[in-house]
Design a protein around this motif. Sequence first.
Motif, PDB file in Angstrom:
ATOM      1  N   ASP A   1       0.805  -1.227   0.000  1.00 30.53           N
ATOM      2  CA  ASP A   1       0.000   0.000   0.000  1.00 30.53           C
ATOM      3  C   ASP A   1       0.841   1.283   0.000  1.00 30.53           C
ATOM      4  O   ASP A   1       0.514   2.242   0.698  1.00 30.53           O
ATOM      5  CB  ASP A   1      -0.938  -0.025   1.229  1.00 30.53           C
ATOM      6  N   ILE A   2       1.905   1.279  -0.777  1.00 33.58           N
ATOM      7  CA  ILE A   2       2.843   2.413  -0.721  1.00 33.58           C
ATOM      8  C   ILE A   2       2.212   3.713  -1.216  1.00 33.58           C
ATOM      9  O   ILE A   2       1.473   3.721  -2.203  1.00 33.58           O
ATOM     10  CB  ILE A   2       4.128   2.076  -1.523  1.00 33.58           C
ATOM     11  N   LYS A   3       2.513   4.781  -0.488  1.00 35.59           N
ATOM     12  CA  LYS A   3       2.044   6.127  -0.857  1.00 35.59           C
ATOM     13  C   LYS A   3       3.260   7.038  -0.958  1.00 35.59           C
ATOM     14  O   LYS A   3       4.302   6.761  -0.356  1.00 35.59           O
ATOM     15  CB  LYS A   3       1.134   6.694   0.246  1.00 35.59           C
ATOM     16  N   GLU A   4       3.083   8.142  -1.634  1.00 32.86           N
ATOM     17  CA  GLU A   4       4.194   9.087  -1.829  1.00 32.86           C
ATOM     18  C   GLU A   4       4.865   9.468  -0.507  1.00 32.86           C
ATOM     19  O   GLU A   4       6.073   9.528  -0.399  1.00 32.86           O
ATOM     20  CB  GLU A   4       3.637  10.332  -2.532  1.00 32.86           C
ATOM     21  N   GLU A   5       4.062   9.698   0.540  1.00 34.94           N
ATOM     22  CA  GLU A   5       4.627  10.259   1.771  1.00 34.94           C
ATOM     23  C   GLU A   5       5.086   9.185   2.777  1.00 34.94           C
ATOM     24  O   GLU A   5       5.533   9.507   3.870  1.00 34.94           O
ATOM     25  CB  GLU A   5       3.628  11.226   2.431  1.00 34.94           C
ATOM     26  N   ASP A   6       4.985   7.925   2.404  1.00 33.22           N
ATOM     27  CA  ASP A   6       5.382   6.872   3.347  1.00 33.22           C
ATOM     28  C   ASP A   6       6.888   6.825   3.579  1.00 33.22           C
ATOM     29  O   ASP A   6       7.677   7.145   2.701  1.00 33.22           O
ATOM     30  CB  ASP A   6       4.957   5.494   2.808  1.00 33.22           C
ATOM     31  N   VAL A   7       7.250   6.370   4.797  1.00 32.17           N
ATOM     32  CA  VAL A   7       8.634   5.977   5.057  1.00 32.17           C
ATOM     33  C   VAL A   7       8.566   4.469   5.259  1.00 32.17           C
ATOM     34  O   VAL A   7       7.875   3.981   6.159  1.00 32.17           O
ATOM     35  CB  VAL A   7       9.203   6.685   6.304  1.00 32.17           C
ATOM     36  N   TYR A   8       9.250   3.772   4.385  1.00 31.63           N
ATOM     37  CA  TYR A   8       9.024   2.343   4.248  1.00 31.63           C
ATOM     38  C   TYR A   8      10.258   1.572   4.699  1.00 31.63           C
ATOM     39  O   TYR A   8      11.381   1.902   4.302  1.00 31.63           O
ATOM     40  CB  TYR A   8       8.712   2.081   2.762  1.00 31.63           C
TER      41      TYR A   8
END
Length: 641
Positions: A290-297
Amino acid sequence: MRNFQEVVYMVPRKIYPPQDAFVQQANYTTEREVFDDLQFWEEQASRLDWFAPWDQVLEGEFPFVKWFVNGKINASYNCLDRHLMSWRKNKAALIFEGEPGDQKVMTYKDLHRETSKFANVLKELGVEKGDIVTIYLPVMTEAVVAMLACARIGAIHSLVFGGFAPHALAERIKDSQSKILLTADGYWRRGEVIRTKDKVDEALEECPSVETVVVVSRVANAIRMKRNRDHWYHELMNYADNHCEAEVMDSEDTLFIKYTSGATGKPKGVVHTTGGYLTGASSTHYSVLDIKEEDVYWCAGDIEWITGHSYTVYGPLSNGATVILYEGAPDFPQKDRIWEIIEKYGVSIFYTSPTAVRMFMKWGNKWFADHDISTLRLLGSVGETMNPEAWTWFYEEVGKGRCPIVDTWWQTETGSIMISPLPGMTSLKPGSVATPLPGIAAEVVDDEGRPVPRGRNGYLVIKKPWPSMIRNIYKDTQKFLDTYWSVFDGAFYTGDGAYVDEDGYYWISGRVDDVINVSGYRLGSAELESAVLMHPLASEAAAIGMNDKNKRSAVCIFVTLTEGASPSEALEQEIVERIVEEIGSFAKPERVYFTKNLPKTRGGKIMRRLLRDVAEGRELGDTSTLLDVTVIDELMIRGGK
Ligand code: PRX
């Protein structure tokens, strides 16, 4: 093969439906009816940038298939160049945290420049399209640079796990015949320097094919540099040009090989291609994680693991994510290091393994009580079955009852996630990997390949091709056919057992072949056995994976000794040491049993399933094919010790 027992699963289990707050922002929210798999995969491939489109989505049938036929693509271009056209160019691509606390951030622009430079270095060193480059690097930004640099010029990378002993590293280099190796002087582990380069020097004594070694300086310890063979990474990079056009690759060109342990013989080089693999890794990273632009993964596995390839490097970077890399041990300087990193960088997605979760649970909640881990929004797990106790603790205590857990089933061979919840739409059942993803035709079958009734254990197989599937075993097509395609007609044999419950949820029961999965590390029984047999007093050996009640698996060895030798603790220790020396300390057996004989079929095959029964203290399964039943009495005595 293991004889299956009927599973009683009718115990009421708590089900966790997706929560509104998550559903509202999830990448996948509505149940997609996939009427046409090919159309589905075509849509997924279209998320990537292609230099030239494919003329056909899929060609051929199991086991020899081609995806996105004649499409032209480059994986490094998809992970880098395409992000430079937007504001993302100065977004953090990699955030590296060293064990001593040092930190390094690389933006997409930085990563693009370093990768281009290193791609030029590789060319200067004579590396050409199709050549194999062995990478034996710890978790560091240079490992990612090296992978993407290979992909950029069409060289094939082969990453080898840093925990392997020199001999195991040498085996993998010899099989690939690679001429170039990238390594580091060392890295930090629990405050000590691990001397990587020394291991390499030892391994290379057995590998005449290697002409060039590039060494990254991480710990600045004194190491031996062999004249004309060894070069410092930073010196080569000093002179390198920072422009390197990405090579136009065919969709089916090999992107990398990844050695993994099989049931028999030496490790096998699993071959993955460019277009199909990248489609699988990128699309599942988007849908499941569910990756989004603002994620820190943060995917907390090693880069050289397939998980690192797909979900630290190719999946996240193709999606333009910010990725955390952590060098060291989770308990250094103390047991809050993981939570400290989550707080420090505001990690929002944390993908780890059940072994790690069980360890965090054992260490206790006090280690995160003083850390703000409220940025977390999604948790993930891979590598083994997550027992419901660990699942519930992870969900309630770490995720504070807010974060879905995606328990993802897949393998080195599948390249990307195959069975998993989709976090915005799947109700979660602790311990289950939920349902096959769109486009994946998983099934559980019996010995004859017929679908088993719900609730009954069987073999997990995949019935239709998928883009990121293994294409071959490097230089061993026969082994490829024997291992995956000879058990059932027209289906990919995963080597795992599973059952499907009344709601269609999959429950993985573990390996049914002779592969042993310990804390997510995959070991072949044959590799372990040949290490044991290097001891002059060992006559025969059988290695098995033994499960405890938490589904934690451990290596267990049964040994028979040569005439006149007798068991002793010293001998047990020596056998354990052989394994550590030959394979690595992660392969250490939990138990060594000495026995007069091993149970064998009349055909002379060791009956490992009986040994598993003994080790796990279970009543023995079917012994009718056993050559000599008296062996069992003696084994039972040993097993009960
Ligand atoms: O037995 C399954 C187990 O790990 C095996 C694959 O190991 P490897 O190729 O090293 O890849 C590990 C990372 C993808 C499988 O055959 N496995 C993987 N994920 C799960 C699992 N077992 C239970 N639940 C999982 N989620």
